[in-house]
Design a protein around this motif. Structure first.
Motif, PDB file in Angstrom:
ATOM      1  N   LEU A 163       0.827  -1.210   0.000  1.00 44.50           N
ATOM      2  CA  LEU A 163       0.000   0.000   0.000  1.00 44.50           C
ATOM      3  C   LEU A 163       0.862   1.262   0.000  1.00 44.50           C
ATOM      4  CD1 LEU A 163      -2.956  -0.864   2.407  1.00 44.50           C
ATOM      5  CD2 LEU A 163      -3.039  -0.500  -0.062  1.00 44.50           C
ATOM      6  N   LEU A 164       1.996   1.210   0.687  1.00 46.58           N
ATOM      7  CA  LEU A 164       2.904   2.370   0.687  1.00 46.58           C
ATOM      8  C   LEU A 164       3.451   2.602  -0.717  1.00 46.58           C
ATOM      9  CD1 LEU A 164       4.356   4.534   2.353  1.00 46.58           C
ATOM     10  CD2 LEU A 164       6.188   2.874   2.770  1.00 46.58           C
ATOM     11  N   ALA A 165       3.855   1.535  -1.397  1.00 48.14           N
ATOM     12  CA  ALA A 165       4.350   1.666  -2.772  1.00 48.14           C
ATOM     13  C   ALA A 165       3.260   2.218  -3.687  1.00 48.14           C
ATOM     14  CB  ALA A 165       4.839   0.315  -3.279  1.00 48.14           C
ATOM     15  N   ILE A 166       2.036   1.730  -3.511  1.00 53.44           N
ATOM     16  CA  ILE A 166       0.920   2.216  -4.324  1.00 53.44           C
ATOM     17  C   ILE A 166       0.630   3.675  -4.021  1.00 53.44           C
ATOM     18  CG2 ILE A 166      -1.564   1.964  -4.722  1.00 53.44           C
ATOM     19  CD1 ILE A 166      -1.174  -1.056  -4.199  1.00 53.44           C
ATOM     20  N   ALA A 167       0.638   4.041  -2.732  1.00 51.71           N
ATOM     21  CA  ALA A 167       0.341   5.424  -2.336  1.00 51.71           C
ATOM     22  C   ALA A 167       1.392   6.400  -2.862  1.00 51.71           C
ATOM     23  CB  ALA A 167       0.248   5.525  -0.813  1.00 51.71           C
ATOM     24  N   VAL A 168       2.673   6.028  -2.753  1.00 54.71           N
ATOM     25  CA  VAL A 168       3.742   6.898  -3.249  1.00 54.71           C
ATOM     26  C   VAL A 168       3.662   7.033  -4.763  1.00 54.71           C
ATOM     27  CG1 VAL A 168       6.244   7.116  -3.512  1.00 54.71           C
ATOM     28  CG2 VAL A 168       5.285   6.418  -1.317  1.00 54.71           C
ATOM     29  N   SER A 169       3.420   5.924  -5.453  1.00 49.74           N
ATOM     30  CA  SER A 169       3.327   5.962  -6.917  1.00 49.74           C
ATOM     31  C   SER A 169       2.200   6.872  -7.367  1.00 49.74           C
ATOM     32  CB  SER A 169       3.105   4.541  -7.464  1.00 49.74           C
ATOM     33  OG  SER A 169       4.208   3.702  -7.172  1.00 49.74           O
ATOM     34  N   TYR A 170       1.041   6.740  -6.751  1.00 45.01           N
ATOM     35  CA  TYR A 170      -0.097   7.543  -7.188  1.00 45.01           C
ATOM     36  C   TYR A 170      -0.035   8.978  -6.685  1.00 45.01           C
ATOM     37  CZ  TYR A 170      -2.533   3.894  -9.648  1.00 45.01           C
ATOM     38  OH  TYR A 170      -2.875   2.956 -10.581  1.00 45.01           O
ATOM     39  N   ALA A 171       0.701   9.225  -5.618  1.00 45.99           N
ATOM     40  CA  ALA A 171       0.927  10.614  -5.205  1.00 45.99           C
ATOM     41  C   ALA A 171       1.733  11.339  -6.284  1.00 45.99           C
ATOM     42  CB  ALA A 171       1.659  10.646  -3.869  1.00 45.99           C
ATOM     43  N   CYS A 172       2.770  10.678  -6.796  1.00 45.89           N
ATOM     44  CA  CYS A 172       3.562  11.263  -7.882  1.00 45.89           C
ATOM     45  C   CYS A 172       2.727  11.389  -9.155  1.00 45.89           C
ATOM     46  CB  CYS A 172       4.793  10.392  -8.157  1.00 45.89           C
ATOM     47  SG  CYS A 172       5.961  10.293  -6.785  1.00 45.89           S
ATOM     48  N   VAL A 173       1.869  10.399  -9.421  1.00 49.28           N
ATOM     49  CA  VAL A 173       1.006  10.452 -10.602  1.00 49.28           C
ATOM     50  C   VAL A 173       0.051  11.632 -10.518  1.00 49.28           C
ATOM     51  CG1 VAL A 173      -0.910   9.272 -11.756  1.00 49.28           C
ATOM     52  CG2 VAL A 173       1.149   7.997 -11.163  1.00 49.28           C
ATOM     53  N   LEU A 174      -0.554  11.834  -9.363  1.00 50.55           N
ATOM     54  CA  LEU A 174      -1.506  12.943  -9.192  1.00 50.55           C
ATOM     55  C   LEU A 174      -0.822  14.298  -9.349  1.00 50.55           C
ATOM     56  CD1 LEU A 174      -3.704  11.631  -6.240  1.00 50.55           C
ATOM     57  CD2 LEU A 174      -4.350  11.852  -8.643  1.00 50.55           C
ATOM     58  N   LEU A 175       0.400  14.415  -8.818  1.00 51.80           N
ATOM     59  CA  LEU A 175       1.141  15.666  -8.972  1.00 51.80           C
ATOM     60  C   LEU A 175       1.454  15.932 -10.445  1.00 51.80           C
ATOM     61  CD1 LEU A 175       3.634  15.468  -5.949  1.00 51.80           C
ATOM     62  CD2 LEU A 175       1.667  17.006  -6.209  1.00 51.80           C
ATOM     63  N   THR A 176       1.811  14.876 -11.168  1.00 50.21           N
ATOM     64  CA  THR A 176       2.099  15.025 -12.595  1.00 50.21           C
ATOM     65  C   THR A 176       0.834  15.379 -13.373  1.00 50.21           C
ATOM     66  OG1 THR A 176       3.901  13.417 -12.417  1.00 50.21           O
ATOM     67  CG2 THR A 176       3.045  13.881 -14.628  1.00 50.21           C
ATOM     68  N   ILE A 177      -0.275  14.714 -13.056  1.00 48.74           N
ATOM     69  CA  ILE A 177      -1.542  15.000 -13.734  1.00 48.74           C
ATOM     70  C   ILE A 177      -1.986  16.429 -13.466  1.00 48.74           C
ATOM     71  CG2 ILE A 177      -4.008  14.406 -13.748  1.00 48.74           C
ATOM     72  CD1 ILE A 177      -3.235  11.506 -13.307  1.00 48.74           C
ATOM     73  N   TRP A 178      -1.792  16.897 -12.246  1.00 46.81           N
ATOM     74  CA  TRP A 178      -2.200  18.254 -11.893  1.00 46.81           C
ATOM     75  C   TRP A 178      -1.446  19.304 -12.690  1.00 46.81           C
ATOM     76  CZ3 TRP A 178      -6.277  19.894  -9.346  1.00 46.81           C
ATOM     77  CH2 TRP A 178      -6.324  21.218  -8.920  1.00 46.81           C
ATOM     78  N   SER A 179      -0.218  18.962 -13.116  1.00 43.65           N
ATOM     79  CA  SER A 179       0.595  19.929 -13.866  1.00 43.65           C
ATOM     80  C   SER A 179       0.267  19.933 -15.361  1.00 43.65           C
ATOM     81  CB  SER A 179       2.084  19.617 -13.682  1.00 43.65           C
ATOM     82  OG  SER A 179       2.406  18.336 -14.224  1.00 43.65           O
ATOM     83  N   ILE A 180      -0.576  19.004 -15.819  1.00 44.03           N
ATOM     84  CA  ILE A 180      -0.972  18.983 -17.231  1.00 44.03           C
ATOM     85  C   ILE A 180      -1.880  20.187 -17.495  1.00 44.03           C
ATOM     86  CG2 ILE A 180      -2.234  17.701 -19.007  1.00 44.03           C
ATOM     87  CD1 ILE A 180      -1.412  15.122 -17.607  1.00 44.03           C
ATOM     88  N   PRO A 181      -1.578  21.008 -18.506  1.00 51.53           N
ATOM     89  CA  PRO A 181      -2.333  22.261 -18.690  1.00 51.53           C
ATOM     90  C   PRO A 181      -3.787  22.055 -19.107  1.00 51.53           C
ATOM     91  CG  PRO A 181      -0.749  21.927 -20.473  1.00 51.53           C
ATOM     92  CD  PRO A 181      -0.462  20.892 -19.445  1.00 51.53           C
ATOM     93  N   SER A 182      -4.070  21.086 -19.974  1.00 50.52           N
ATOM     94  CA  SER A 182      -5.428  20.937 -20.488  1.00 50.52           C
ATOM     95  C   SER A 182      -6.256  20.021 -19.576  1.00 50.52           C
ATOM     96  CB  SER A 182      -5.416  20.364 -21.907  1.00 50.52           C
ATOM     97  OG  SER A 182      -4.920  19.043 -21.902  1.00 50.52           O
TER      98      SER A 182
END
Length: 337
Positions: free
Chosen positions: A208-227
């Motif tokens: 769960l920690l690996a999943i949480a860290v992976s998706y935390a980084c994914v969400l940060l990357t998605i948030w930076s997508i302009p469109s």
């Protein structure tokens, strides 16, 4: 089995469910058939379609294989037990059933963490994705998942074999699982409880920690997508996996972190039905209904199969399309006139 004195108990009676057995048999049988068909179909679809020969679907095919295996280690015995008054399983059969269920269940838990890492690499580091997640790396990650599952199962099975079972032999469950077996042992089970809590706690926490860290980084990357469309598309590729993770780990945590008591066994049986029977059926539907590539590939495969089985229908469809095209062309010519 020389680690303990098992001469008093050579078989166990699985109490299972006492209410609505015929109805439950029909429901579980339909679910099991759907599980086999859905997961086998997913494996065949992925292996036979070159467009799906990418890391995400490679892991998904192994997830479907694990769903078949760990459901098959439990459900057939459950179904046979619902048809008889006393569901009996030998001591060796009980230990064997538990071992394989532990192997496949633990492997799936680790594989879900691997799939989260795959989504992290695909979204956060797309330029390095195909290099970092090469076929060789994917194979190593899958083999590592199976190795971790086998090691965990071996540890728990070894601690079970050191126990003595002097009677009674009535297991208040529909399959051989650690908590109800420990309640029947006449040996000191403190080591087993400690090992179970430590191993399963470590696997669930680390995964769960690996999943949480992976998706935390994914969400940060998605948030930076302009469109907004780009953000929605990137997040949509992760929702199927997140749903599977929530279902799997939610039921597993409820099942294994309950107190060791007779009252907890009754709740454990209900959670186990969902964990061992229902979830393996849901995974192919979750991925196929929420994944555009799987849906389109499945649609093409279905149309191809229909055209082979009913070639006259395919020709009639082509004829109707041709007539429609000619009619459209004729209408266009009249309009021009």
């Amino acid at each position: 089995m020389a680690g303990g004195n098992h001469s008093s108990v050579t078989k166990f009676v699985l109490l299972g469910f006492t209410d609505q057995q015929k109805l439950l048999f029909i429901i579980c049988l339909l679910i099991y058939i759907t599980t086999l068909v859905g997961n086998l179909g997913m494996i065949v679809l992925i292996r036979t379609n070159s467009q799906l020969h990418v890391p995400m679907y490679f892991f998904l095919s192994h997830l479907s294989f694990l769903d078949i295996c760990y459901s098959s280690s439990i459900t057939p015995k459950l179904l046979s037990g619902l048809l008889v008054e006393r569901s009996i399983i030998s001591f060796k059969g009980c230990i064997t059933q538990f071992f394989f269920f532990a192997v496949f269940g633990t492997t799936e838990a680790i594989l879900l963490a691997v799939m989260a890492y795959d989504r992290y690499m695909a979204i956060c580091k797309p330029l390095n994705y195909m290099t970092a997640m090469s076929h060789g790396v994917c194979v190593q990650l899958v083999v590592g998942s199976y190795a971790g599952g086998s090691l965990n199962a071996f540890v728990h099975t070894s601690t079970l074999l050191r126990l003595s079972f002097c009677g009674p032999n009535l297991v208040n469950h529909f399959y051989c699982e650690i908590p109800p077996l420990l309640l029947l042992s006449c040996s000191d089970t403190r080591l087993n409880k400690m090992v179970m809590t430590m191993c399963i706690g470590f696997i669930i926490t680390a995964s769960l920690l690996a999943i949480a860290v992976s998706y935390a980084c994914v969400l940060l990357t998605i948030w930076s997508i302009p469109s907004a469309e780009g953000r929605h598309k990137a997040f949509f590729t992760c929702t199927s996996h997140l749903m599977t993770v929530a279902l799997f780990y939610g039921s597993a945590a409820f099942l294994y972190f309950h107190p060791f008591s007779r009252h907890a066994e009754d709740h454990g049986k209900t959670a186990s039905i969902f964990y061992t029977v229902v979830i393996p059926m849901l995974n192919p539907f979750i991925y196929s209904l929420r994944n555009t590539e799987v849906r389109s590939t499945l649609g093409r495969a279905t149309r191809k199969l229909v055209s082979r089985v009913y070639p006259h229908r395919s020709r009639s469809n082509q004829t109707r399309v041709g007539i429609a095209c000619l009619s459209g062309a004729s209408s266009g010519n009249k309009a021009d006139t």
